[in-house]
Design an enzyme around this catalytic site. Structure first.
Site, PDB file in Angstrom:
ATOM      1  CB  SER A  21      45.304  27.645  62.146  1.00 24.21           C
ATOM      2  OG  SER A  21      45.770  26.866  61.068  1.00 24.21           O
ATOM      3  N   GLY A  22      45.733  29.655  64.446  1.00 25.27           N
ATOM      4  CA  GLY A  22      45.207  30.402  65.575  1.00 25.27           C
ATOM      5  C   GLY A  22      45.622  31.855  65.564  1.00 25.27           C
ATOM      6  CB  CYS A  49      47.563  23.751  59.778  1.00 23.82           C
ATOM      7  SG  CYS A  49      46.106  23.057  58.976  1.00 23.82           S
ATOM      8  CB  ALA A 123      58.775  37.866  68.003  1.00 21.86           C
ATOM      9  N   GLY A 183      54.147   6.393  67.133  1.00 20.34           N
ATOM     10  CA  GLY A 183      52.857   5.731  67.189  1.00 20.34           C
ATOM     11  C   GLY A 183      51.672   6.670  67.247  1.00 20.34           C
ATOM     12  CD  GLU A 189      47.561  11.765  59.863  1.00 23.19           C
ATOM     13  OE1 GLU A 189      46.374  12.037  60.131  1.00 23.19           O
ATOM     14  OE2 GLU A 189      48.489  12.602  59.929  1.00 23.19           O
ATOM     15  NE  ARG A 206      56.953   5.709  74.064  1.00 20.99           N
ATOM     16  CZ  ARG A 206      57.213   6.838  74.701  1.00 20.99           C
ATOM     17  NH1 ARG A 206      58.463   7.116  75.037  1.00 20.99           N
ATOM     18  NH2 ARG A 206      56.239   7.677  74.982  1.00 20.99           N
ATOM     19  CG  ASP A 310      49.702  22.909  68.113  1.00 21.23           C
ATOM     20  OD1 ASP A 310      48.475  22.820  68.269  1.00 21.23           O
ATOM     21  OD2 ASP A 310      50.289  22.457  67.113  1.00 21.23           O
ATOM     22  CB  THR A 318      43.754  23.310  62.376  1.00 26.77           C
ATOM     23  OG1 THR A 318      45.105  23.044  61.992  1.00 26.77           O
ATOM     24  CG2 THR A 318      43.311  24.619  61.747  1.00 26.77           C
ATOM     25  CB  ALA A 348      39.771  12.595  60.828  1.00 24.39           C
TER      26      ALA A 348
END
Length: 462
Positions: A21-22, A49, A123, A183, A189, A206, A310, A318, A348
């Site tokens: 994305s970036g 993403c 690369a 966690g 999700e 943990r 990231d 994102t 979210a």
């Protein structure tokens, strides 16, 4: 970082390593500003993403929630014979794959239409202005590392049996039982996805409670709601080893217990993907967590090399990478202005029910020295009154007692992400609780609760 960026002696003004994305946003915006740009990508356009992250994850979340919708239908007069309802995993998988391929095509066309050259391959930097891809060498005035992150697999006996989130998007079939280890976002999700699709699911973490860094009330409430949906939550426990064969594993826990399962997902963190780039040899520093060290304007210790997303250790979201790309493009090829503001980033978690959050948690606000008024409301969403579903919603506002400024808004419940996006605008603008109170609610909605909570549940002493 600005000036006469056109260099006739270089192949490109900018080479971006990584088409996530970036990276894609940086390449497009820079090309539109007149720069000669190339993007190097070794896997897939769109990065994590689009391919193995946000987008396919949410498609799976939608799929997992259909069973709840079918159950709720009876309360609204629809006769749905649930005994005859069957879920076909290959169908969901195939439809997801079709959508992802469509999106990758869009990314490719966006780059091509902007005049960006796409170079396929891995690369390696051989100098401050040189990128090697295969047997070819490319020069550029600026090089940006936007290679993202990669799942971490703990080094335990049987680690070869562990899956990561990457593989979860391409499972040939669903198991009857799954163990999710972790966690954070990914763990909660996928636990919800698997449980919603009929898999008996155990989540191991943990610590005392998952989703570290979120508001404690949100964490506790989410755990309660996930257990209602059948997810077996086990805290203060971790995995010692995994043995067995495909589809039939024994998971040994540090408390001496053993779980039998068909799948083990290690959602135990991600690391910056900088392997084989040659950064250290050029003098580009990495910090203790392995992320690329940059200044406020994304420059590394090598002036011609920048990094974003990231890979630099900022929030792994994102929209953050997109915003960074806009700032960096402007600074490299625009007016040289612009900087990032990381305050009040909304986010979210698409567990079930969803979490939406923006601003400070109650704990963060107290650590920052604020004296607080805390507002909290729990209720059954209107949608579930007729269906009888035992699922509740929670909303919370953290308010500075002295200034009346709303410092944070937090929610667990249906459409939390959609609702929180709107609240994020208000909190970013510095809205006060009085302004929330003066705002008309939209009735009947869950969201109106955020502007009708009048009595605090907790007020700090003067």
């Amino acid at each position: 970082m600005t000036g006469d960026f056109v260099s006739d002696s270089a192949d490109y003004d900018l080479i971006v390593i990584g088409a996530g994305s970036g990276g894609v946003r940086l390449a497009r915006m820079s090309a539109q500003r007149g720069a000669r740009v190339a993007v190097v990508e070794s896997r897939y356009l769109g990065g994590t993403c689009v391919n193995v992250g946000c987008v396919p994850k949410k498609l799976f979340v939608y799929g997992a929630h259909v069973h709840d919708e079918l159950e709720d239908a009876a309360g609204y007069g629809w006769q749905v014979p649930l005994a005859d309802v069957k879920f076909n995993w290959p169908t969901l998988l195939a439809n997801k794959n079709t959508e992802i391929e469509r999106l990758k095509g869009i990314y490719g066309r966006l780059l091509e239409n902007a005049g960006v050259t796409i170079i396929n391959g891995s690369a390696r930097l051989s100098g401050p202005n040189t990128v090697i891809v295969g047997d070819k060498s490319y020069s550029a005035k600026h090089i940006t590392v936007a290679t993202g992150s990669w799942p971490v697999v703990p080094d335990i006996p049987g680690k070869e049996h562990l899956l990561t989130s990457n593989e979860m998007f391409f499972l040939p079939e669903l198991p009857q039982h799954a163990v999710v280890w972790g966690g954070g976002y990914i763990a909660v999700e996928f636990a919800g996805i698997l449980a919603g699709l009929g898999v008996k699911t155990t989540l191991l973490y943990r610590g005392d409670l998952f989703l570290r860094g979120f508001d404690d009330d949100i964490r506790t409430f989410t755990a309660q709601e996930m257990m209602k949906k059948g997810v077996d939550l086990q805290f203060n426990v971790t995995i010692e080893s995994v043995t067995g064969a495909s589809g039939d594993y024994s998971v040994l826990l540090n408390n001496g217990e053993t779980l039998k399962t068909g799948l083990v997902l290690a959602a135990t963190g991600r690391r910056a993907l900088v392997d084989s780039l040659g950064l250290a040899e050029l003098g580009v520093a990495l910090n203790d967590s392995g992320h690329v060290v940059v200044n406020d304007y994304f420059q590394t210790e090598v002036p011609s090399i920048t990094a974003l997303g990231d890979v630099i250790g900022t929030p792994q979201l994102t929209p953050v990478a997109l915003a960074q790309a806009m700032v960096l493009s402007r600074r490299l090829f625009g007016d040289g202005e612009g900087e990032m503001d990381y305050a009040a980033i909304p986010t979210a978690v698409f567990c079930q029910p969803n979490i939406g959050t923006v601003g400070l948690t109650e704990q963060e606000a107290r650590l920052a020295g604020h004296s607080l008024r805390v507002y909290r409301s729990e209720f059954r969403p209107m949608k579930y009154i007729l269906s009888g579903r035992d699922e509740r919603c929670m909303m919370k506002l953290v308010v500075d007692k002295r200034t009346d400024k709303v410092l944070g808004a937090h929610m667990v419940g249906p459409d939390s992400g959609e609702i929180t996006q709107g609240l994020a605008v208000a909190i970013k603008a510095g809205a006060t609780k009085a302004q929330f109170d003066a705002t008309m609610g939209i009735h009947p909605t869950s969201a109106e609760e955020f502007v009708t909570m009048r009595e605090p549940v907790q007020v700090d002493p003067d």
